[in-house]
Structure formats: structure tokens, C-alpha cells
Design an enzyme around this catalytic site. Structure first.
Site, short mmCIF file in Angstrom:
data_model
loop_
_atom_site.label_atom_id
_atom_site.label_comp_id
_atom_site.label_asym_id
_atom_site.label_seq_id
_atom_site.Cartn_x
_atom_site.Cartn_y
_atom_site.Cartn_z
N TYR A 1 33.51 14.47 23.07
CA TYR A 1 32.11 14.14 23.38
C TYR A 1 31.74 14.72 24.73
O TYR A 1 32.60 15.06 25.55
CB TYR A 1 31.89 12.62 23.35
N CYS A 2 30.42 14.81 24.97
CA CYS A 2 29.96 15.30 26.28
C CYS A 2 28.67 14.59 26.67
O CYS A 2 28.60 13.36 26.60
CB CYS A 2 29.86 16.82 26.33
N ARG A 3 27.63 15.34 27.06
CA ARG A 3 26.45 14.73 27.68
C ARG A 3 25.46 14.14 26.70
O ARG A 3 24.66 13.29 27.07
CB ARG A 3 25.74 15.78 28.54
N CYS B 1 24.41 18.82 23.75
CA CYS B 1 25.41 19.38 24.67
C CYS B 1 26.40 20.20 23.86
O CYS B 1 27.02 19.70 22.92
CB CYS B 1 26.12 18.25 25.41
N PHE C 1 27.88 10.30 26.02
CA PHE C 1 28.13 9.15 26.87
C PHE C 1 26.87 8.31 27.13
O PHE C 1 26.93 7.08 27.02
CB PHE C 1 28.75 9.60 28.19
#
Length: 218
Positions: free
Chosen positions: A177-179, A183, A207
Site C-alpha cells: 500500500y502507499c498514499r 498512488c 494509509f
């Protein structure tokens, strides 16, 4: 002008502040955690001067706040409702704007047509975590990870991925996962690690959305 017109005119300040792609990019970064102007400028690919000007628009609209730390101004979201607002904008746009489907498809153009790179939903991820069947990989930069992350996530920034493969489990599926939904860091991580034989998918949110949903974070 009547009081009602004054009210709507004031409300429109939020819409005006959101009416620029660079400001949305800055809000996406601030949704990860507070940051100084120079870090925000780098993330949004702006000069410090341009980033400061956009941040002032957001500040006047009540979307961000700022405080001074030494010679730097540190910005943060006013509250988590800003993340909810951005999510609602995204949902409305994806539902009602045909151009959004084309752009999202182009953003993730390398997804396999057979669905092998299909993202995992929040419910699927929660179920996998409860069963201990998945491991979380956070591919954001270290400063964003330190500001907050999903529980027990491993942080390996994308540019360090190949150097830290031994940190990743082979006996469980990995979820990167990221932003947020747009993303591409997690998408690229999935492509790289799949080519190396890892079982991995990407989380279809990020997140900020996880935190805004009231789910546990560290």
C-alpha cells in the site's frame, strides 16, 4: 447580498481551494502526516514558492493549518474530514465523469487483463489480516511511514525494494500500500515483486483512507 448568499459564497471558498490539481496533490501528501514546505514541494514537483502559494489557498479555506518550527513552516490537515472530502470527490468523479475511467485505466495500464494484478479491497485485507494470511508492505518514503502506518507493516521505500528482499516473507501473500488509490508506488512494487516470484497484490486504497475509516494505525 442576502445572508444565504453570503453563506454559499463562503462555502464556495472550499471548492475554489480544491480547484487545482497541485493542491489536491499537496493534500494527498499531508494526509500521510505533517510536513515542511520543502518536502511538500518535492512531493508535488513544485518550487517552494509555488507550493507556499497553493498552501496559502488551502489554509484560507480551512483545509490545512500551519505552525512555525525554527525557520520552517510545518503544515498539516485541519482534521481527518479532509480525507473523507477527497474520497467523496473521487467517488463522484469516478461515477459521473467518463474521462476518469480512461485516466485511471491509463494510470494502471500495466495491470494484467486476466486480473492477476487486481487490487485487494479493504474488506478482503481485513479478513486476510485477521486470519494471519497476509503481510503488509508500506512502500512510502520513511518519513511518511514514521508519521503513521498500518499495524505490523514492513516499510521498504520503492527505491530500496531490490536491496531488501530478505525482509519480505515467502510463506504469505504480501499486500502493498502507499498514499491512496491513485498512488503508483504500490502498483510498481507489485509488478517488480511478482516478477521475482512473490505472491503480492496492492491495496486499492491507502494509509489515509484506512485511518479515516477508524481502523488501527501505528
Amino acid at each position: 447580498m442576502t445572508a444565504r448568499e453570503d453563506l454559499f459564497d463562503t462555502l464556495s471558498q472550499i471548492g475554489k481551494a480544491l480547484g487545482h490539481g497541485h493542491r489536491l496533490a499537496l493534500l494527498e501528501r499531508l494526509a500521510q502526516g505533517e510536513a515542511a514546505v520543502d518536502a511538500l514541494a518535492k512531493t508535488a514537483d513544485l518550487t517552494v514558492g509555488n507550493a507556499s502559494a497553493h498552501l496559502q489557498h488551502l489554509r484560507r479555506a480551512g483545509l490545512v493549518t500551519a505552525s512555525r518550527s525554527g525557520k520552517q513552516m510545518i503544515y498539516r490537515l485541519t482534521d481527518q474530514r479532509v480525507v473523507t472530502l477527497l474520497s467523496l470527490m473521487r467517488d463522484v468523479a469516478e461515477t459521473n465523469l467518463a474521462e476518469m475511467e480512461r485516466l485511471v485505466s491509463r494510470l494502471f495500464a500495466d495491470d494484467n487483463p486476466d486480473g492477476a494484478l487486481e487490487a485487494i479491497s479493504r474488506d478482503e485485507l481485513l479478513s486476510g489480516l485477521k486470519r494471519g494470511a497476509v503481510a503488509l508492505l508500506d512502500v512510502r518514503p520513511e518519513d511518511e511511514f514514521r508519521a503513521g502506518h498500518l499495524p505490523d507493516a514492513i516499510n521498504i521505500p520503492l527505491d530500496q525494494l531490490e536491496m531488501m528482499l530478505e525482509e519480505l516473507p515467502r510463506d504469505r501473500e504480501i499486500v502493498a500500500y502507499c498514499r491512496g488509490p491513485y498512488c503508483v508506488l504500490s502498483h510498481e512494487a507489485v509488478q517488480r515483486l511478482r516478477a521475482l516470484g512473490f505472491r503480492i497484490r496492492r491495496f486499492d486504497e491507502g494509509f489515509p483512507e484506512w485511518k479515516a475509516a477508524g481502523l488501527p494505525v501505528h
